[in-house]
Enzyme design. Structure first.
Site, PDB file in Angstrom:
ATOM      1  N   MET A 260       0.835  -1.204   0.000  1.00  0.00           N
ATOM      2  CA  MET A 260       0.000   0.000   0.000  1.00  0.00           C
ATOM      3  C   MET A 260       0.867   1.250   0.000  1.00  0.00           C
ATOM      4  O   MET A 260       1.798   1.369   0.793  1.00  0.00           O
ATOM      5  CB  MET A 260      -0.926  -0.051   1.228  1.00  0.00           C
ATOM      6  CG  MET A 260      -1.811   1.162   1.375  1.00  0.00           C
ATOM      7  SD  MET A 260      -3.004   1.296  -0.016  1.00  0.00           S
ATOM      8  CE  MET A 260      -3.173   3.075  -0.080  1.00  0.00           C
ATOM      9  N   GLU A 261       0.460   2.191  -0.857  1.00  0.00           N
ATOM     10  CA  GLU A 261       1.298   3.355  -1.162  1.00  0.00           C
ATOM     11  C   GLU A 261       1.102   4.548  -0.238  1.00  0.00           C
ATOM     12  O   GLU A 261       1.328   5.689  -0.651  1.00  0.00           O
ATOM     13  CB  GLU A 261       1.004   3.788  -2.598  1.00  0.00           C
ATOM     14  CG  GLU A 261      -0.397   4.425  -2.824  1.00  0.00           C
ATOM     15  CD  GLU A 261      -1.460   3.457  -3.348  1.00  0.00           C
ATOM     16  OE1 GLU A 261      -1.311   2.238  -3.140  1.00  0.00           O
ATOM     17  OE2 GLU A 261      -2.441   3.943  -3.948  1.00  0.00           O
ATOM     18  N   GLU A 295       4.631   0.822  -5.770  1.00  0.00           N
ATOM     19  CA  GLU A 295       4.170   1.657  -4.654  1.00  0.00           C
ATOM     20  C   GLU A 295       4.907   2.991  -4.651  1.00  0.00           C
ATOM     21  O   GLU A 295       4.323   4.038  -4.377  1.00  0.00           O
ATOM     22  CB  GLU A 295       4.351   0.937  -3.315  1.00  0.00           C
ATOM     23  CG  GLU A 295       3.690  -0.439  -3.222  1.00  0.00           C
ATOM     24  CD  GLU A 295       2.232  -0.497  -3.657  1.00  0.00           C
ATOM     25  OE1 GLU A 295       1.531   0.515  -3.544  1.00  0.00           O
ATOM     26  OE2 GLU A 295       1.813  -1.577  -4.142  1.00  0.00           O
ATOM     27  N   HIS A 298       3.462   5.375  -7.169  1.00  0.00           N
ATOM     28  CA  HIS A 298       2.185   5.975  -6.756  1.00  0.00           C
ATOM     29  C   HIS A 298       2.394   7.349  -6.107  1.00  0.00           C
ATOM     30  O   HIS A 298       1.460   8.134  -6.032  1.00  0.00           O
ATOM     31  CB  HIS A 298       1.487   5.073  -5.736  1.00  0.00           C
ATOM     32  CG  HIS A 298       0.519   4.084  -6.322  1.00  0.00           C
ATOM     33  ND1 HIS A 298      -0.408   4.420  -7.285  1.00  0.00           N
ATOM     34  CD2 HIS A 298       0.300   2.769  -6.039  1.00  0.00           C
ATOM     35  CE1 HIS A 298      -1.145   3.341  -7.575  1.00  0.00           C
ATOM     36  NE2 HIS A 298      -0.733   2.331  -6.841  1.00  0.00           N
ATOM     37  N   GLU A 317      -4.278   3.263 -10.803  1.00  0.00           N
ATOM     38  CA  GLU A 317      -3.756   1.892 -10.858  1.00  0.00           C
ATOM     39  C   GLU A 317      -3.287   1.481 -12.252  1.00  0.00           C
ATOM     40  O   GLU A 317      -2.216   0.907 -12.407  1.00  0.00           O
ATOM     41  CB  GLU A 317      -4.781   0.903 -10.299  1.00  0.00           C
ATOM     42  CG  GLU A 317      -5.086   1.095  -8.806  1.00  0.00           C
ATOM     43  CD  GLU A 317      -3.855   1.050  -7.899  1.00  0.00           C
ATOM     44  OE1 GLU A 317      -2.773   0.639  -8.360  1.00  0.00           O
ATOM     45  OE2 GLU A 317      -3.985   1.459  -6.723  1.00  0.00           O
TER      46      GLU A 317
END
Ligand code: B3K
Ligand code: ZN
Length: 855
Positions: A260-261, A295, A298, A317
């Site tokens: 998760m970024e 990640e 992002h 995404e």
């Protein structure tokens, strides 16, 4: 916990937020059973929504202690999904909302919001987890700078942004970049760091840390190297620099997905961080590099520019997958990377697009947004960007991206914004192109050809079958990369991109002396199914002569599929065309070993089922399995000398390095070993297993032994050696399930779920057994239906504690309409049984409903 009656959310209903947030202050007093979260949120009415409005704050499973507006306690009470502050009770201008809530991270088994993973606190807020932490407008178009104070006795306390101060029992963080709540993160635990530094192009010094449990700090060097390569690549390729003084990554054992970024504080499934040659395979190393990069990328595509609403998920995404794929192809072999990406796309996205879960890259309605983190949004989303780039060219793409970053930095943007920058930067009208975002389904491209008087004509017809909720499929613009070869093997026309815009369209090439052999859809220039009648001789010719590496591989692949399809129907033995072509290719030292390894690999059973179904046949999983086994044996026998020599010459001398060249050699060597093990009773594999000094070869040898039913000893010694390493033991669970014979699969999986080390609350371990079970095609679809039942039992059980992971795994059933009436009946019954479970989550409820075709 029971969810309320699920509501469908529609893109068409989007309204800007009633209020904006100027600033957020959060204080966390951490305790496993009773964490207090104090919030102070400065709201201001949104000028984009004139008039007085109620303020709706999202909040789920929160114990409200107190709340006030500008210091005056509020009287409104929360409902099950949040709290409404009536317009009449709110000031006309800015105001401060304060609240104190209590939550219990140790009871949070959903792994959304604030939860605990083996004594460590961590968060997962995307998509809608922040509402399980405190009351907030939990939507991506509300962006604010965050100040966070953490109070806890744990030694390491982390949040987003830069560290502003710390002392015994507390730390304060400030993230100056306005962000939506889904990017919030907090970590607290007994952690150690593997640290490094990076100097950005403009001279900013960035401290880099990878935080892990004590004992794991020696397993972070590869991930750190990948991070630094990614940071440099993004500066060089997209002109994007990092924008804080510190970048933290934390590895967590219990995690619903890959990573998760969160701004400045990425949280990773430990599987995508920790790696040593003896614990991680070459594929693991490659995935770590890709996910670390993903990640990190992002930070610009997702964080600095985020999504207006969750329907726009592909905005961040699809683009970020496209960027990580380009990064990996620059770091590794571009052609091999393209083959891998297309294999994944077909295995996951084409499968999704061809069944009841088909949806557009930008969906227009959902019940549970977590169900839309799909191969369509991610992988097809990336393909759409690749097409856009081939239509506007390299320069047009760069100009459009520069404009995107200039124009939208700090925005919550939409697909319309994204397409507009391409239109403005290149002058191209993208109205028709937009269908790639709004229309579901994989177009089928049928090709016919004609040659006379030196004129060669290629005629294409595009058709897309109806998908749920979309019966009309107008033609899309399809970039078709084509090259032409002379029958002597020379290229007469180098790659050219044809732009197809009509339902049927022809393209003519003049001045050809002889009828050429076309190489169509080079480098897989569009995510379509290509349908062209061709002879085995022609496919073998392209396998030998195509200058486009992707189509060279594709030629071998379609040859293998034709052979397999015939074997499934009439049990015919493979013809010499295929085996001779395969032998020549395997011996061709001009070809990258990694490429040869892929070319030697047979199409998967699921791929064959998909292909047969698309050709109007009902796939029989047992017949596909038998044909594939028979073909593998025939290949092993026909190529025996070649494979024997590859197994020897491809051994990589010296200490293990995860570089692509060495990895390619190991892949080819293991592919040879897998075939040879069918002939030598496992002698080579046993030797390789006992001598292996890296996980790639150890696991590859064990897989070969399990495949011939001789893996017991290897399994036992592997388990003794790796008992203490959870990530390695996941592989031990998975391999037994993947290699089980069709008849033994369900029982093997069931037995493993009773193993003392089977921890069904850990998503990695759950997937290692039940996810692998669904990946064993012939076993999962065994006529007894035992695997269907076992999976359904476990999904029902898991749904009660972790609905997101249960819903994700339920996609094992998405292909049910492909099969015969008996299997359809059994799967439908399992889906209906899940659906009828009292208290079923919104997540699994929506998935079963869509799979059953109930709307
Ligand atoms: N953005 C996250 C995925 C969140 C999934 C929430 N169910 C990881 C990624 O795509 O980079
Ligand atoms: Zn992502």
């Amino acid at each position: 916990m029971k969810d309320e009656t699920p509501q469908t959310v529609h893109l068409a209903d989007y309204l800007p937020p009633s209020h904006l947030v100027e600033d957020v202050r959060l204080t966390f007093r951490l305790a496993p059973a009773s964490t207090r979260v104090l919030s102070e949120i400065r709201f201001t009415p949104n000028p984009a929504r004139p008039g007085a409005h109620d303020l709706r704050l999202d909040g789920e499973a929160l114990g409200l202690i107190s709340a006030a507006v500008d210091g005056t306690p509020i009287t409104a009470l929360p409902d099950t999904t949040g709290l409404t502050l009536p317009a009449a009770t709110l000031p006309d201008g800015p105001f401060i909302f304060t609240a104190e809530v209590e939550i219990a991270p140790e009871d949070n088994t959903r792994l959304e919001g604030l939860y605990m993973s083996r004594a460590m606190y961590c968060t997962q807020c995307e998509a809608e987890g922040f509402r399980r932490i405190t009351f907030y407008p939990d939507r991506p178009d509300v962006m604010a700078p965050f100040h966070v104070r953490i109070e806890s006795d744990l030694p390491v306390l982390l949040s987003n942004g830069d560290l502003k101060g710390e002392g015994p029992g507390w730390a304060e963080w400030h993230d100056p970049w306005p962000k939506p709540s889904y990017l919030f993160a907090l970590v607290a635990g007994d952690l150690v760091a593997h640290s490094d530094r990076f100097t950005t192009a403009s001279g900013r010094e960035v401290a880099l840390n990878i935080w892990v449990r004590p004992g794991d700090e020696g397993k972070c060097a590869y991930a750190m190297g990948a991070l630094k390569r990614a940071m440099k690549w993004d500066e060089e390729t997209y002109g994007r620099e990092y924008d804080l003084d510190i970048f933290n990554i934390v590895a967590v054992d219990d995690f619903n997905m890959g990573a998760m970024e969160n701004k400045g504080l990425n949280i990773f499934n430990s599987k995508y961080v920790l790696a040593l040659p003896e614990t991680a395979t070459d594929d693991d190393f490659a995935r770590i590099e890709a996910i670390i990069a993903h990640e990190y990328f992002h930070n610009w595509t997702g964080n600095r520019i985020t999504c207006r609403d969750w329907f726009q998920l592909c905005l961040k995404e699809g683009l970020t997958v496209y960027r990580d794929q380009s990064f990996s192809s620059d770091m590794r072999s571009a052609s091999v990377k393209r083959i891998e990406d297309v294999l994944t796309l077909r295995a996951r996205q084409f499968r999704e697009d061809g069944g009841p879960l088909a949806h557009p890259v930008r969906p227009d309605n959902y019940v549970e947004i977590n169900n839309f983190y799909t191969a369509t949004v991610y992988e097809k989303g990336a393909e759409v960007i690749g097409m856009l780039k081939s239509l506007v060219g390299e320069d047009g793409y760069r100009k459009a991206l520069d404009l995107y970053f200039d124009r939208h930095d700090g925005d919550a943007a939409t697909i319309e914004d994204w397409l507009k920058v391409f239109e403005d930067a290149t002058g191209r009208d993208l109205t028709q192109f937009k269908r790639w975002y709004t229309d579901a389904g994989t177009p089928r491209l049928t090709v016919t050809e004609d040659f006379r008087d030196g004129r060669y004509t290629l005629s294409f017809k595009q058709e897309t079958a109806p998908t749920p909720g979309q019966s009309e499929k107008p033609p899309r613009v399809i970039p078709i990369a084509v090259g032409l070869l002379n029958p002597n093997g020379d290229e007469v026309l180098p790659t050219q991109v044809l732009e197809m815009t009509e339902a049927e369209q022809s393209f003519t090439f003049e001045g050809l002396a002889t009828r050429p052999v076309p190489s169509i859809l080079r480098n897989f220039s569009a995510p379509v199914v290509l349908d062209r009648a061709s002879t085995p001789e022609e496919r073998a010719f392209l396998l030998a002569h195509d200058t486009d590496p992707f189509n060279k591989w594709e030629a071998g692949r379609s040859l293998a599929k034709d052979v397999l399809a015939r074997m499934v129907t009439d049990g015919a033995a493979p013809g010499p065309d295929y085996l001779d072509a395969l032998t020549r290719m395997a011996r061709d030292e001009a070809l990258d070993p990694a490429f040869r390894a892929y070319a030697l690999r047979l199409p998967s059973e699921d791929d064959m089922a998909q292909t047969l179904f698309a050709a109007g046949r009902t796939p029989d999983p047992a017949a596909i399995y038998a044909a594939r086994e028979k073909l593998a044996l025939a290949v092993a026998e026909a190529l025996r000398p070649t494979l024997t020599s590859l197994h020897e010459t491809m051994a990589v001398p010296g200490p293990y390095t995860p570089d692509p060249r060495a990895a390619g050699q190991r892949a080819l060597r293991l592919q040879a070993l897998a075939y040879l093990t069918r002939l030598d009773g496992g002698a080579r594999a046993e030797k390789q297993f006992s001598e292996a000094s890296n996980m790639t070869e150890e696991l590859g040898a064990m897989a070969a032994l399990l495949m011939i039913g001789k893996g017991e000893e290897a399994l036992a010694s592997f388990a003794r050696r790796w008992a203490a390493d959870r990530l390695v033991m996941d592989k031990w669970f998975t391999l037994q399930v993947l290699e089980a014979t069709p008849a033994a699969l369900a029982e093997t999986a069931r037995r493993l779920t009773e193993h003392a080390e089977f921890d069904w609350k850990n998503p990695n371990r759950f997937r290692a057994v039940l996810g692998a079970m669904a990946a064993n095609h012939a076993g999962f679809h065994h006529a007894s239906g035992a695997a269907y039942r076992l999976l359904a039992d476990w999904l029902i059980k898991l749904d009660g504690i972790n609905p997101q992971t249960a819903a994700r795994l339920s996609t094992a059933f998405e292909t049910w309409r492909r099969y015969d009436a008996d299997r359809q009946g059994m799967i439908r019954a399992e889906l209906a049984r899940i659906r009828a479970t009292p208290g079923l989550s919104r997540d699994l409820g929506e998935m079963t409903q869509r799979m059953l075709g109930e709307g």
